[in-house]
Motif scaffolding. Sequence first.
Motif, PDB file in Angstrom:
ATOM      1  N   SER A   1       0.914  -1.251  -0.116  1.00 40.74           N
ATOM      2  CA  SER A   1      -0.131  -0.175  -0.192  1.00 40.74           C
ATOM      3  C   SER A   1       0.794   1.007  -0.089  1.00 40.74           C
ATOM      4  CB  SER A   1      -0.821   0.233   0.826  1.00 40.74           C
ATOM      5  OG  SER A   1      -1.795  -0.999   0.884  1.00 40.74           O
ATOM      6  N   ALA A   2       1.889   1.246   1.061  1.00 40.10           N
ATOM      7  CA  ALA A   2       2.650   2.324   0.701  1.00 40.10           C
ATOM      8  C   ALA A   2       3.999   2.872  -0.084  1.00 40.10           C
ATOM      9  CB  ALA A   2       3.646   2.335   1.796  1.00 40.10           C
ATOM     10  N   ALA A   3       3.800   1.597  -1.388  1.00 36.61           N
ATOM     11  CA  ALA A   3       4.632   1.575  -2.290  1.00 36.61           C
ATOM     12  C   ALA A   3       4.045   1.765  -3.130  1.00 36.61           C
ATOM     13  CB  ALA A   3       5.524  -0.343  -2.218  1.00 36.61           C
ATOM     14  N   MET A   4       2.628   1.674  -3.208  1.00 35.17           N
ATOM     15  CA  MET A   4       2.459   1.780  -4.872  1.00 35.17           C
ATOM     16  C   MET A   4       1.099   2.274  -4.262  1.00 35.17           C
ATOM     17  SD  MET A   4       3.249  -1.906  -6.968  1.00 35.17           S
ATOM     18  CE  MET A   4       2.493  -0.997  -8.324  1.00 35.17           C
ATOM     19  N   PRO A   5       0.720   3.755  -4.072  1.00 35.49           N
ATOM     20  CA  PRO A   5      -0.206   4.156  -4.098  1.00 35.49           C
ATOM     21  C   PRO A   5      -1.090   4.233  -4.391  1.00 35.49           C
ATOM     22  CG  PRO A   5       1.218   5.761  -3.087  1.00 35.49           C
ATOM     23  CD  PRO A   5       1.643   4.403  -4.007  1.00 35.49           C
ATOM     24  N   PHE A   6      -1.545   4.121  -5.810  1.00 36.64           N
ATOM     25  CA  PHE A   6      -2.574   4.102  -6.521  1.00 36.64           C
ATOM     26  C   PHE A   6      -3.747   3.293  -6.641  1.00 36.64           C
ATOM     27  CE2 PHE A   6       1.977   3.149  -8.431  1.00 36.64           C
ATOM     28  CZ  PHE A   6       1.905   4.378  -8.348  1.00 36.64           C
ATOM     29  N   PHE A   7      -4.717   4.191  -5.770  1.00 37.88           N
ATOM     30  CA  PHE A   7      -6.158   3.657  -5.119  1.00 37.88           C
ATOM     31  C   PHE A   7      -6.853   3.344  -6.373  1.00 37.88           C
ATOM     32  CE2 PHE A   7     -10.386   5.071  -4.584  1.00 37.88           C
ATOM     33  CZ  PHE A   7     -10.991   3.751  -3.123  1.00 37.88           C
ATOM     34  N   GLY A   8      -7.083   3.958  -7.189  1.00 36.78           N
ATOM     35  CA  GLY A   8      -7.597   3.537  -8.582  1.00 36.78           C
ATOM     36  C   GLY A   8      -7.641   2.182  -9.277  1.00 36.78           C
ATOM     37  N   ASP A   9      -6.648   2.591  -9.243  1.00 42.22           N
ATOM     38  CA  ASP A   9      -5.559   0.940 -10.353  1.00 42.22           C
ATOM     39  C   ASP A   9      -6.494  -0.746  -9.309  1.00 42.22           C
ATOM     40  OD1 ASP A   9      -5.065   3.028 -11.982  1.00 42.22           O
ATOM     41  OD2 ASP A   9      -2.958   2.277 -11.368  1.00 42.22           O
ATOM     42  N   PHE A  10      -6.318  -0.559  -8.421  1.00 41.29           N
ATOM     43  CA  PHE A  10      -6.539  -1.646  -7.232  1.00 41.29           C
ATOM     44  C   PHE A  10      -7.135  -1.933  -7.230  1.00 41.29           C
ATOM     45  CE2 PHE A  10      -1.515  -0.813  -5.889  1.00 41.29           C
ATOM     46  CZ  PHE A  10      -1.265  -1.904  -5.587  1.00 41.29           C
ATOM     47  N   VAL A  11      -8.327  -0.595  -7.455  1.00 45.79           N
ATOM     48  CA  VAL A  11      -9.917  -0.911  -7.006  1.00 45.79           C
ATOM     49  C   VAL A  11     -10.224  -2.171  -8.103  1.00 45.79           C
ATOM     50  CG1 VAL A  11     -11.880   0.406  -7.049  1.00 45.79           C
ATOM     51  CG2 VAL A  11     -10.650   0.848  -5.283  1.00 45.79           C
ATOM     52  N   SER A  12      -9.640  -1.419  -9.777  1.00 44.13           N
ATOM     53  CA  SER A  12     -10.545  -1.887 -10.575  1.00 44.13           C
ATOM     54  C   SER A  12      -9.969  -3.697 -10.503  1.00 44.13           C
ATOM     55  CB  SER A  12      -9.678  -0.875 -11.448  1.00 44.13           C
ATOM     56  OG  SER A  12      -9.777  -1.505 -12.761  1.00 44.13           O
ATOM     57  N   ILE A  13      -8.584  -3.302 -10.341  1.00 45.30           N
ATOM     58  CA  ILE A  13      -8.263  -4.955 -11.086  1.00 45.30           C
ATOM     59  C   ILE A  13      -8.336  -5.924  -9.317  1.00 45.30           C
ATOM     60  CG2 ILE A  13      -5.775  -4.759  -8.889  1.00 45.30           C
ATOM     61  CD1 ILE A  13      -4.542  -6.197 -11.768  1.00 45.30           C
ATOM     62  N   CYS A  14      -8.483  -5.322  -8.607  1.00 47.24           N
ATOM     63  CA  CYS A  14      -9.168  -6.494  -7.734  1.00 47.24           C
ATOM     64  C   CYS A  14     -10.351  -6.417  -8.192  1.00 47.24           C
ATOM     65  CB  CYS A  14      -9.607  -5.551  -6.056  1.00 47.24           C
ATOM     66  SG  CYS A  14      -9.907  -6.567  -5.234  1.00 47.24           S
ATOM     67  N   GLY A  15     -11.226  -5.582  -9.349  1.00 48.58           N
ATOM     68  CA  GLY A  15     -12.564  -6.244  -8.847  1.00 48.58           C
ATOM     69  C   GLY A  15     -13.190  -6.770 -10.183  1.00 48.58           C
ATOM     70  N   ALA A  16     -11.574  -6.261 -10.928  1.00 46.87           N
ATOM     71  CA  ALA A  16     -12.310  -7.844 -12.234  1.00 46.87           C
ATOM     72  C   ALA A  16     -11.113  -8.836 -11.964  1.00 46.87           C
ATOM     73  CB  ALA A  16     -11.302  -6.789 -13.451  1.00 46.87           C
ATOM     74  N   VAL A  17      -9.958  -9.268 -11.275  1.00 46.60           N
ATOM     75  CA  VAL A  17     -10.002 -10.329 -10.776  1.00 46.60           C
ATOM     76  C   VAL A  17     -10.007 -11.014  -9.932  1.00 46.60           C
ATOM     77  CG1 VAL A  17      -7.112 -12.101 -10.385  1.00 46.60           C
ATOM     78  CG2 VAL A  17      -7.805  -9.614 -12.084  1.00 46.60           C
ATOM     79  N   GLY A  18     -10.849  -9.982  -8.755  1.00 42.94           N
ATOM     80  CA  GLY A  18     -11.210 -10.989  -7.555  1.00 42.94           C
ATOM     81  C   GLY A  18     -12.918 -11.304  -7.287  1.00 42.94           C
ATOM     82  N   PHE A  19     -13.503  -9.828  -7.493  1.00 48.26           N
ATOM     83  CA  PHE A  19     -15.110 -10.362  -6.843  1.00 48.26           C
ATOM     84  C   PHE A  19     -15.717 -10.639  -8.089  1.00 48.26           C
ATOM     85  CE2 PHE A  19     -13.110  -6.535  -3.902  1.00 48.26           C
ATOM     86  CZ  PHE A  19     -13.451  -7.268  -2.868  1.00 48.26           C
TER      87      PHE A  19
END
Length: 442
Positions: free
Chosen positions: A357-375
């Motif tokens: 989280s601290a190294a790559m604080p790209f909120f919108g990107d993690f939201v999108s990839i988590c939704g696509a690959v996980g949810f």
Amino acid sequence: MSSPARGGGAPEHQGEGGEAGVEQGGRGTWRHAAFHVATTIATPAAYAPLPFAVASLGWPLGVCSLVIGTLVTWCSSLVVASLWQWNGEKHTSYRLLAKSIFGPWGYWYVSLFQQVASVGNNIAIQIAAGSSLKAVYKHYYTADDGAMTLQQFILLFGAFELLLSQLPDIHSLRWVNAFCTASTIGFAGTTIGVTIYDGYRIDRKEVSYSLQGNTATKIFRAFNALGTIAFSFGDAMLPEIQSSVREPVRSNMYKGVSAAYTIIFVSYWTLAFSGYWAFGSQVQPYILSSLTAPRWTIVMANLFAVIQIAGCFQIYCRPTFAHFEERVQAKNRSCRSSCLWRLMYTSAYMAAITLVSAAMPFFGDFVSICGAVGFTPLDFVLPALALLKTSKLPGNLRLHYAVKVLSSAVAILFSIIGTLACIGAIRSIALDVKTYKFFHDM
């Protein structure tokens, strides 16, 4: 009603609640279930990006995507809840439920995507919590010298989550999540109010609703937006929540899910549409970053966000913790030894999540990839396949075929959407890594 063969089904002792970290007998009411479901889904990190997602799709497609996402996931949640004891056994986790329906591949399918969803979700919401804490800090501390960075706030939030991680199971979080649900309503009400207030203060002639960028940018932003909407409805923990509910389990869970979705429906749609109306195409990926006045209400909204995220983070820790707990219990360790082991693996988990989280604080990107690959696989595709596999279809022939065709269409459509959203998210992360350095203070 006949049930399909249970090839590779869960062993009997597991089906009766033997999975680590899951209660042997549910004690929660439907209200507790509603608190857990609302906390899991309706986190500010989930619906704060919705105005940006709608802006990336435009009014017609954005509205349709949000409405479809709401209806499909609500129905999917009811389907999963109905399968709690579909073959005579209680399935206390999503992994065991999938194993009893699809066999071993179902177990590993859910294990993989549930880990992606839970870890990705916690990275995204920890970034959101750090951003909200920093926003509150900047309101009271305006000097440039010695100012705290986003990474320091992410670290502080991680330390607090480590303390909450020592609570043993989901039911032990019931009052935490009740408080979080109240914070969800507070965040939604405050943010919607400030958004509308700001919208009327802005010169409406300067607000544009046209899609931004060249053709390629528009397409990939639209892909990203689909992943964001999938993330916003993510709930990969329904059987785990249901295992904490008392009898009658199905009835209580139906009530809890429907109550939670009432909150979700009102808050999601209102914030998504008012945010896009107020700021148009210039709305930020995290809606709080677009708000300007009054300042004290923005501070309050950020505090509500941090409180709610604290509970959501805990629920999504539990699938990962369960893997460790299974091994600890298998070795019959003493209570003192088990507590020490719990502190060790929860500390390792929090350290890893906080570092990313601290190294790559790209909120919108993690939201999108988590939704696509996980949810997307767990909340859109798998429930539709489970409905077909377990033959829990209406007896009326026409209705039977209508539900069968609709379930097949949902599984195929959202498999395609998940793939496209993943492509868009990976492209965005690649661009952000080129633009920003690691540990960038966003």
